[in-house]
Every structure is written in structure tokens, then in C-alpha cells.
Scaffold this motif. Structure first.
Motif, mmCIF file in Angstrom:
data_model
loop_
_atom_site.group_PDB
_atom_site.id
_atom_site.type_symbol
_atom_site.label_atom_id
_atom_site.label_comp_id
_atom_site.label_asym_id
_atom_site.label_seq_id
_atom_site.Cartn_x
_atom_site.Cartn_y
_atom_site.Cartn_z
ATOM 1 N N ARG A 277 43.821 44.154 38.046
ATOM 2 C CA ARG A 277 43.579 42.721 37.844
ATOM 3 C C ARG A 277 42.109 42.404 38.146
ATOM 4 N NH1 ARG A 277 47.549 38.860 38.084
ATOM 5 N NH2 ARG A 277 45.846 37.475 37.413
ATOM 6 N N THR A 279 39.424 40.537 37.811
ATOM 7 C CA THR A 279 39.179 39.181 37.352
ATOM 8 C C THR A 279 37.695 38.822 37.435
ATOM 9 O OG1 THR A 279 39.736 38.451 39.587
ATOM 10 C CG2 THR A 279 41.498 38.366 37.948
ATOM 11 N N ASP A 289 41.992 34.226 36.729
ATOM 12 C CA ASP A 289 41.699 34.300 35.302
ATOM 13 C C ASP A 289 42.155 35.657 34.749
ATOM 14 O OD1 ASP A 289 40.735 33.683 32.811
ATOM 15 O OD2 ASP A 289 38.655 33.389 33.430
ATOM 16 N N ALA A 290 42.138 35.782 33.446
ATOM 17 C CA ALA A 290 42.514 37.026 32.791
ATOM 18 C C ALA A 290 41.557 38.148 33.190
ATOM 19 C CB ALA A 290 42.506 36.851 31.274
ATOM 20 N N SER A 324 38.758 37.536 27.283
ATOM 21 C CA SER A 324 38.541 37.146 28.680
ATOM 22 C C SER A 324 37.245 36.355 28.803
ATOM 23 C CB SER A 324 38.476 38.393 29.563
ATOM 24 O OG SER A 324 37.253 39.100 29.329
#
Length: 368
Positions: A277, A279, A289-290, A324
């Protein structure tokens, strides 16, 4: 001298390859048990995540380290420090409540949660370092008092530092609000031509240093403490800092605090970093966030500089996700963190940390 960094991918086709098993194996293979002696009061330094954030390290994985520390005969506690900004972790009561809501209670992690700088961030200790920016640094009292430490880090982007890794976890993460303030010092400014007057910056400012005048944000630099929360929430990027002069100084101050956090614990600190993850933002923001790149794996080392250097390289080797926040540098081999924020200089952390003797950028990646 080259430092070893152990790496475990996230591939698994049997129970022996589960993430839990890999965390335990990394601890064993990297020799982190040697950092701990029987009856040590061992700080497991991590980030519990701001309320609303969900990209912090799972407490299930933290439990694996707690059990290993107990097996070494030590007394583990999971810990972090209070924040400089307003939010769900600015005092120990809210902080522990947030930690429990995120799964960091005794039933899950098997160790008590202790906020290392006390109820209101006033449990402090001063450590002499005699470096360029600081002669002494102000650290959380219970971090300094701990006999040993395992630093568990979620590696990700950061609005000002470029990336947040083990070095930042030591620096900002081991400092009370007074120490965090000493590291920041940089003061942001608003750009009226860009500002839409939404007021989001006024809502998050912990010192009420931002007001709206004629529907434009105005920052009182005498009140501002440089926490950068306004920059994080501004939807149109109408708040900036003087990147050319302020950011190199901020980075060096941060690294000097990391240097201070390890004093008195030579050979007594181990590092585990999760490259999952990944981010764009610190786990201090109340959202996640993605990811900017695919999940990669987990690292372990006794060298904070080497583990951050390896983490950077592994992230930059990945293809970037175009959907992203990553605006550029999507190809493997390109610097993802400058692709996120072109004015940041994450590698400066590594260069200055090596200059101070905190560790080395020269590492050998050992795959499990």
C-alpha cells in the motif's frame, strides 16, 4: 562497508509462505533477536494510523514481532508519539483510542500500547548530538528510556520529505510535539491567485494561523508552526513553501533527529519495513489514497539507511500506476517520489544520514 537488507516477496503458495510466517522469518534471518536482551523493555515503534487512514501496518503482523521479542525474554510495548497537528492522535487518550480502533489492543498484538511522550506530549528527554543544526534534540522520554527497539515502518510517499521510511520513523516518530516543531520550522505561504477560498486549510490548522480574507487564505507566520497540514488538504495546491531553501534544511534537521533517536542503543535496534500500500501521503492523513506502484514485499535490516535505500530502489523499479496521484515517472527505473512531488528530494535523507554515520547506502539485498 556494505549492509545486508533481507527481502521477502509477497508470493505465497503454502502456509509456510504466509505473510505472518515471512515476518517471523525475516526477524530470525536478519538476526534481530541479537538486538534484544532478556528483560529489555523493548519499544516496537510504529504508526497506528490517523483515524480514517487504513494503510498502516496490520496489527496481525505486529503481533509476530511482539511474540519474537517475548521469546527473546524481553518486555515489548507498541508505541508512537503524539502529533503536532490537530487530529485523532494529538494526546495520549485520543491516540490510544485510535490505536485500539485500528486493532492495536492487547488481545490482538499481545503487548500494551504506550504513547512514548505521555498524556500531552510533555514526557521528553534531551539527547546531545552536536551536529550542524542541533546540539541537542528533544525526544520522547519512553523512547529514550527503552533498552532496545524494533522499528516497524510502512514505506510511502511524503509531502515534504519525498518519502517516509525508517529514517523518518526514527526522527518525527520518536519526537514529541516540541521535537517535531524543531524539525519542521519551515513556514508555508498561500498563493491568492490560486486559492479558491474553500477554507479547508483553516479547519486543520492547529494554531488558528490561517484565516480567510476576501475569500483568500492568509497565513500568520508568527503563529504558524510549520506542520504542513494545510498543504496536505488544499485541493488546488494554493499553499507552498520555498522548496529551494526550506526543504534541504528540513531534511537535514529530520535526519539529525533520527541520529539522536538511536543514541545509546548501538546494536540494540532492528528495522522492518513494509513495501505494501505504497501511498502518496504519510499515514498521518485521515485517508489512504490509491497506491502509486504495486505491492512489493517486506524488508529487514539493522541499518536504517540501507533499508531505506533498498526500499527506494525497489519502489523505483516498479511500473507506476497512471490512475494514482503519480503524475509522471511511470516507467520502471524512474524516481517515483519526484514523480509525485518534483520539488522534494527524498534521497537527500540517505546522503545526509550516511554523512552523519547513521548507516550506509551501500547494501546487499538478500532474498529469502
Amino acid at each position: 562497508m556494505t549492509s545486508r537488507v533481507w527481502f521477502a516477496s509477497l508470493r505465497a503458495r503454502s502456509p509456510e509462505d504466509s505473510t505472518e510466517a515471512k515476518v517471523r522469518k525475516l526477524f530470525e534471518t536478519a538476526g534481530l533477536a541479537a538486538c534484544i536482551e532478556p528483560r529489555d523493555k523493548t519499544a516496537i515503534k510504529l504508526h497506528f494510523g490517523e483515524k480514517g487512514n487504513d494503510s498502516y501496518i496490520s496489527p496481525v503482523f505486529v503481533r509476530q514481532i511482539v511474540d519474537k521479542v517475548k521469546a527473546a525474554g524481553a518486555l515489548p510495548f507498541v508505541t508512537d508519539t503524539n502529533t503536532l497537528y490537530l487530529g485523532s492522535r494529538s494526546n495520549a487518550v485520543d491516540h490510544i483510542t485510535t490505536a485500539i480502533l485500528h486493532g492495536f489492543d492487547y488481545a490482538v498484538v499481545g503487548a500494551p500500547v504506550i504513547i512514548a511522550d505521555g498524556l500531552t506530549g510533555k514526557n521528553m528527554a534531551h539527547v546531545a548530538i552536536n551536529k550542524k543544526h542541533f546540539k541537542t534534540v528533544t525526544l520522547a522520554g519512553d523512547i529514550v528510556a527503552a533498552d532496545s527497539m524494533i522499528v516497524m515502518t510502512h514505506f510511502k510517499g511524503h509531502e515534504v520529505a519525498g518519502f517516509g521510511g525508517a529514517i523518518k520513523n526514527l526522527a518525527m516518530g520518536c519526537a514529541p510535539p516540541a521535537g517535531k516543531r524543531a524539525q519542521h520550522q519551515a513556514k508555508p505561504f498561500s498563493m491568492p491567485a490560486v486559492c479558491t477560498g474553500c477554507g479547508k486549510c483553516t479547519e486543520v490548522c492547529p494554531k488558528s494561523a490561517i484565516t480567510l480574507r476576501n475569500k483568500k487564505s492568509v497565513i500568520d507566520k508568527d503563529l504558524c508552526i510549520g506542520c504542513f497540514e494545510c498543504m496536505t488538504v488544499c485541493p488546488v495546491h494554493a499553499i507552498e513553501v520555498d522548496w529551494e531553501t526550506e526543504i534541504p534544511l528540513f531534511t537535514e534537521r529530520m535526519v539529525e533527529y533520527a541520529y539522536g533517536a538511536v543514541q545509546g542503543k548501538a546494536g540494540k535496534i532492528g528495522y522492518i519495513s513494509f513495501l505494501t500500500r505504497i501511498t502518496p501521503d504519510c499515514d498521518c492523513v485521515p485517508w489512504s489514497d490509491a497506491s502509486i506502484v504495486p505491492d512489493i514485499g517486506i524488508l529487514a535490516s539493522k541499518d536504517p539507511v540501507a533499508i531505506d535505500a533498498a526500499a527506494c530502489d525497489l519502489v523505483n523499479q516498479q511500473p507506476g500506476f497512471k490512475e494514482s496521484l503519480l503524475a509522471r515517472h511511470h516507467h520502471p527505473g524512474e524516481d517515483k517520489f519526484s514523480g509525485l512531488r518534483p520539488n522534494t528530494d527524498g534521497p537527500r535523507q540517505l546522503r545526509y544520514a550516511e554523512e552523519l554515520g547513521l548507516g550506509t547506502r551501500d547494501y546487499e539485498l538478500v532474498r529469502l
